[in-house]
Design an enzyme around this catalytic site. Structure first.
Site, PDB file in Angstrom:
ATOM      1  N   TYR A  98      16.775  27.182  73.501  1.00  0.00           N
ATOM      2  CA  TYR A  98      17.533  26.589  72.393  1.00  0.00           C
ATOM      3  C   TYR A  98      18.383  25.404  72.848  1.00  0.00           C
ATOM      4  O   TYR A  98      18.693  24.522  72.060  1.00  0.00           O
ATOM      5  CB  TYR A  98      18.413  27.645  71.709  1.00  0.00           C
ATOM      6  CG  TYR A  98      17.598  28.534  70.791  1.00  0.00           C
ATOM      7  CD1 TYR A  98      17.477  28.228  69.442  1.00  0.00           C
ATOM      8  CD2 TYR A  98      16.919  29.643  71.283  1.00  0.00           C
ATOM      9  CE1 TYR A  98      16.713  29.024  68.602  1.00  0.00           C
ATOM     10  CE2 TYR A  98      16.153  30.439  70.455  1.00  0.00           C
ATOM     11  CZ  TYR A  98      16.052  30.123  69.118  1.00  0.00           C
ATOM     12  OH  TYR A  98      15.284  30.907  68.290  1.00  0.00           O
ATOM     13  N   GLU A 140      16.334  37.577  67.548  1.00  0.00           N
ATOM     14  CA  GLU A 140      15.204  37.735  68.480  1.00  0.00           C
ATOM     15  C   GLU A 140      15.521  38.767  69.566  1.00  0.00           C
ATOM     16  O   GLU A 140      14.647  39.546  69.965  1.00  0.00           O
ATOM     17  CB  GLU A 140      14.828  36.360  69.071  1.00  0.00           C
ATOM     18  CG  GLU A 140      14.134  35.505  68.014  1.00  0.00           C
ATOM     19  CD  GLU A 140      14.317  33.998  68.157  1.00  0.00           C
ATOM     20  OE1 GLU A 140      14.555  33.517  69.277  1.00  0.00           O
ATOM     21  OE2 GLU A 140      14.232  33.296  67.124  1.00  0.00           O
TER      22      GLU A 140
HETATM   23  C1  HEM Z   1      17.721  26.462  65.571  1.00  0.00           C
HETATM   24  C2  HEM Z   1      16.585  26.230  66.212  1.00  0.00           C
HETATM   25  C3  HEM Z   1      15.215  26.438  65.636  1.00  0.00           C
HETATM   26  C4  HEM Z   1      14.799  26.406  64.339  1.00  0.00           C
HETATM   27  C5  HEM Z   1      15.609  26.151  63.084  1.00  0.00           C
HETATM   28  C6  HEM Z   1      13.374  26.674  64.348  1.00  0.00           C
HETATM   29  C7  HEM Z   1      12.603  26.720  63.214  1.00  0.00           C
HETATM   30  C8  HEM Z   1      11.263  27.069  63.204  1.00  0.00           C
HETATM   31  C9  HEM Z   1      10.458  27.210  62.002  1.00  0.00           C
HETATM   32  C10 HEM Z   1      10.936  26.968  60.585  1.00  0.00           C
HETATM   33  C11 HEM Z   1       9.228  27.595  62.386  1.00  0.00           C
HETATM   34  C12 HEM Z   1       8.031  27.903  61.465  1.00  0.00           C
HETATM   35  C13 HEM Z   1       8.053  29.389  61.201  1.00  0.00           C
HETATM   36  C14 HEM Z   1       7.000  29.852  60.216  1.00  0.00           C
HETATM   37  O1  HEM Z   1       6.982  29.384  59.098  1.00  0.00           O
HETATM   38  O2  HEM Z   1       6.211  30.698  60.575  1.00  0.00           O
HETATM   39  C15 HEM Z   1       9.235  27.694  63.828  1.00  0.00           C
HETATM   40  C16 HEM Z   1       8.141  28.019  64.594  1.00  0.00           C
HETATM   41  C17 HEM Z   1       8.107  27.847  65.950  1.00  0.00           C
HETATM   42  N1  HEM Z   1       9.179  27.614  66.787  1.00  0.00           N
HETATM   43 FE1  HEM Z   1      11.069  27.295  66.224  1.00  0.00          FE
HETATM   44  N2  HEM Z   1      12.967  26.855  65.637  1.00  0.00           N
HETATM   45  C18 HEM Z   1      14.051  26.719  66.448  1.00  0.00           C
HETATM   46  C19 HEM Z   1      14.069  26.851  67.817  1.00  0.00           C
HETATM   47  C20 HEM Z   1      12.948  26.989  68.607  1.00  0.00           C
HETATM   48  C21 HEM Z   1      12.942  27.040  70.045  1.00  0.00           C
HETATM   49  C22 HEM Z   1      14.180  26.999  70.938  1.00  0.00           C
HETATM   50  C23 HEM Z   1      11.645  27.142  70.444  1.00  0.00           C
HETATM   51  C24 HEM Z   1      11.110  27.199  71.847  1.00  0.00           C
HETATM   52  C25 HEM Z   1      10.876  26.105  72.533  1.00  0.00           C
HETATM   53  C26 HEM Z   1      10.833  27.185  69.247  1.00  0.00           C
HETATM   54  C27 HEM Z   1       9.459  27.316  69.214  1.00  0.00           C
HETATM   55  C28 HEM Z   1       8.715  27.526  68.064  1.00  0.00           C
HETATM   56  C29 HEM Z   1       7.281  27.696  68.064  1.00  0.00           C
HETATM   57  C30 HEM Z   1       6.364  27.647  69.294  1.00  0.00           C
HETATM   58  C31 HEM Z   1       6.891  27.904  66.737  1.00  0.00           C
HETATM   59  C32 HEM Z   1       5.467  28.108  66.190  1.00  0.00           C
HETATM   60  C33 HEM Z   1       4.908  26.736  65.966  1.00  0.00           C
HETATM   61  C34 HEM Z   1       3.575  26.735  65.271  1.00  0.00           C
HETATM   62  O3  HEM Z   1       2.986  27.796  65.065  1.00  0.00           O
HETATM   63  O4  HEM Z   1       3.143  25.633  64.924  1.00  0.00           O
HETATM   64  N3  HEM Z   1      11.641  27.097  68.161  1.00  0.00           N
HETATM   65  N4  HEM Z   1      10.480  27.379  64.291  1.00  0.00           N
END
Ligand code: HEM
Ligand SMILES: Cc1cc2nc3c(=O)[nH]c(=O)nc-3n(C[C@H](O)[C@H](O)[C@H](O)COP(=O)(O)OP(=O)(O)OC[C@H]3O[C@@H](n4cnc5c(N)ncnc54)[C@H](O)[C@@H]3O)c2cc1C
Length: 403
Positions: A98, A140
């Site tokens: 994060y 998480e």
């Molecule tokens: C406040 C911080 C964050 C927010 C608001 C956020 C938001 C999101 C959202 C909205 C999704 C799509 C979820 C869905 O509809 O299924 C997502 C997926 C994902 N996030 Fe985050 N995220 C954050 C931090 C992180 C961090 C720190 C990582 C790690 C590096 C990360 C890695 C991912 C990955 C790998 C996916 C799936 C992407 C995909 O399937 O295309 N996220 N996140």
């Protein structure tokens, strides 16, 4: 809660940030992957990056969260983060990641909005980011503890015990633990992440809903092969790989089960409405209901291109037949006249819930392409179901969030 000094700043800048979120998230991911290419290779879904859907989902989440903070301070803003936390947990996202994401996201806000981002504005949006991040990190951590794994340590090997072709383009894979112990419990409606090594060395991850009831020795997933519909878009990377290579005896890297689409604790009548491969989580629910609550009133709706495309068609009818108060309604674009059976109504055309006999206290579960779910949800709301009684699963980044 956002601090009193940040509320007016976020409220005043929300329209400008909101209007630029497309550009902000695009720049954010570009910078993130320039500095950490392994994240694109081995963690993020590169198709969702190429087609822009992940950018849209992130922008929607940030806008929805900030809007709740400043416009509806009495609401718990973290309620909209549940789905994201489950997705992150299934991918093994860790708290330390994060910091790097926050640096690039706030950097992208400053770069896109330029002089409008005074130190006070930057500090207020940094606070919004860390409210989201800390809520996600905490959720998480709870999910990892519930799955009995250390933070982010989600990958384990499962052996393919059986493979069955379930339709012209879907195959199921029964998975068992190599140590012979029963597969872990899960809640019907949940999914696992599967990570495969592709020919270019990338280890891409996709989610697959568990398609049979819990409580067996094994898990089962059903994968539709994502072909190129028009010849212009590439074939799906992971589904094509699984169809080509995954055979009984092979090992797959699989996460524990996560996902917040779960059945209600009460005895309310249920509608399980799916289209295409969206049948998988609802099939697990149907199977489970036959085990634990056979007297439940259940209406099954499924729409598909044709009976040959309808994965688990015979199994779905058999599972519904275990529930004496169930009815099954199928819609096919073609071939509807060739099939049918006792208590299974088959029609040609698009699914239409307006004529179904559905009690007002029905709880509905939807899974399929967005246009299908929008149409069914609209039909249910028009019939008086409350929005809170309509649950859904999207087989990709959730573009419904906050809408
Ligand atoms: C406040 C911080 C964050 C927010 C608001 C956020 C938001 C999101 C959202 C909205 C999704 C799509 C979820 C869905 O509809 O299924 C997502 C997926 C994902 N996030 Fe985050 N995220 C954050 C931090 C992180 C961090 C720190 C990582 C790690 C590096 C990360 C890695 C991912 C990955 C790998 C996916 C799936 C992407 C995909 O399937 O295309 N996220 N996140
Ligand atoms: C919670 C959840 C549960 C799921 N459950 C199931 C399930 O039970 N069964 C199932 O089959 N699937 C399920 N899915 C979907 C699954 O995770 C994958 O998205 C699906 O298998 C496609 O992955 P893929 O790697 O084959 O295709 P990808 O390579 O991810 O491609 C996906 C699409 O993007 C297009 N694309 C790729 N690159 C570009 C580009 N450059 N420009 C434009 N378009 C592009 C491709 O043509 C394809 O149409 C689920 C998803 C989620 C989130």
């Amino acid at each position: 809660m956002l601090s009193a000094s940040s509320v007016p700043i976020v409220r005043a800048t929300l329209p400008a940030v909101g209007a630029s979120l497309g550009a902000i998230t695009e720049l954010f991911y570009r910078r993130l992957f320039e500095e950490h290419p392994a994240l694109l290779h081995n963690l993020f879904n590169r198709a969702n990056q190429a087609n822009g859907t992940q950018r849209e989902a992130l922008a929607g989440a940030v806008a929805a969260f900030a809007t709740v903070l400043v416009e509806r301070p009495g609401e718990r803003p973290d309620a909209i983060l549940g789905r994201i936390a489950h997705k992150h947990a299934s991918l093994g996202v860790t708290a330390d990641q994060y910091t790097v994401v926050g640096r690039h996201l706030t950097g992208a806000v400053a770069e896109v909005l330029g002089d409008a981002v005074t130190p006070e504005v930057a500090a207020a949006w940094d606070e919004v980011y860390w409210l989201m991040a800390n809520a996600l990190i905490a959720a998480e951590a709870r999910l990892y503890a519930g799955a009995q794994v250390d933070d982010g340590q989600v990958w384990r090997e499962m052996e393919i015990a059986e493979r069955t072709e379930e339709s012209v383009d879907a195959a199921s894979f029964v998975l068992r633990r190599p140590d012979g112990l029963p597969a872990e419990p899960f809640t019907p409606g949940q999914y696992v992440s599967v990570q495969v090594e592709l020919p270019d060395g990338a280890r891409q991850i996709r989610q697959y809903s568990l398609s049979a009831a819990p409580g067996r020795q094994t898990w089962r997933i059903t994968v539709k092969r994502e072909r190129s519909a028009d010849g212009r878009r590439p074939e799906g990377e992971v589904s094509t790989w699984l169809h080509a290579h995954a055979r009984p005896g092979h090992l797959l890297r699989v996460s524990p089960a996560f996902g917040d689409l779960v059945l209600p604790q009460d005895d309310s009548p249920l509608l399980l409405a799916s289209a295409g491969i969206g049948v998988t989580p609802l099939l697990s629910m149907l199977d489970h209901l036959g085990d634990v609550s056979p007297h439940r009133r259940v209406t099954v709706v499924h729409a598909d291109r044709s009976p040959a495309h309808h994965a688990h068609r015979a199994e779905q009818a058999e599972l519904a037949a275990r529930l004496p108060h169930s009815t099954v309604h199928l819609w096919y674009e073609a071939g509807a006249r060739d099939v049918g059976g006792p208590r299974v109504q088959v029609r040609e055309g698009r699914a239409d819930v307006s004529g179904l006999d559905l009690p007002r206290d029905t709880t509905a579960y939807l899974c399929g392409p967005l246009p299908f779910m929008r149409a069914v949800r609209g039909g249910l709301l028009a019939r008086g179901l409350s929005p809170a009684a309509v649950h859904y699963e999207v087989f990709g980044p959730d573009l419904w969030l906050g809408k």
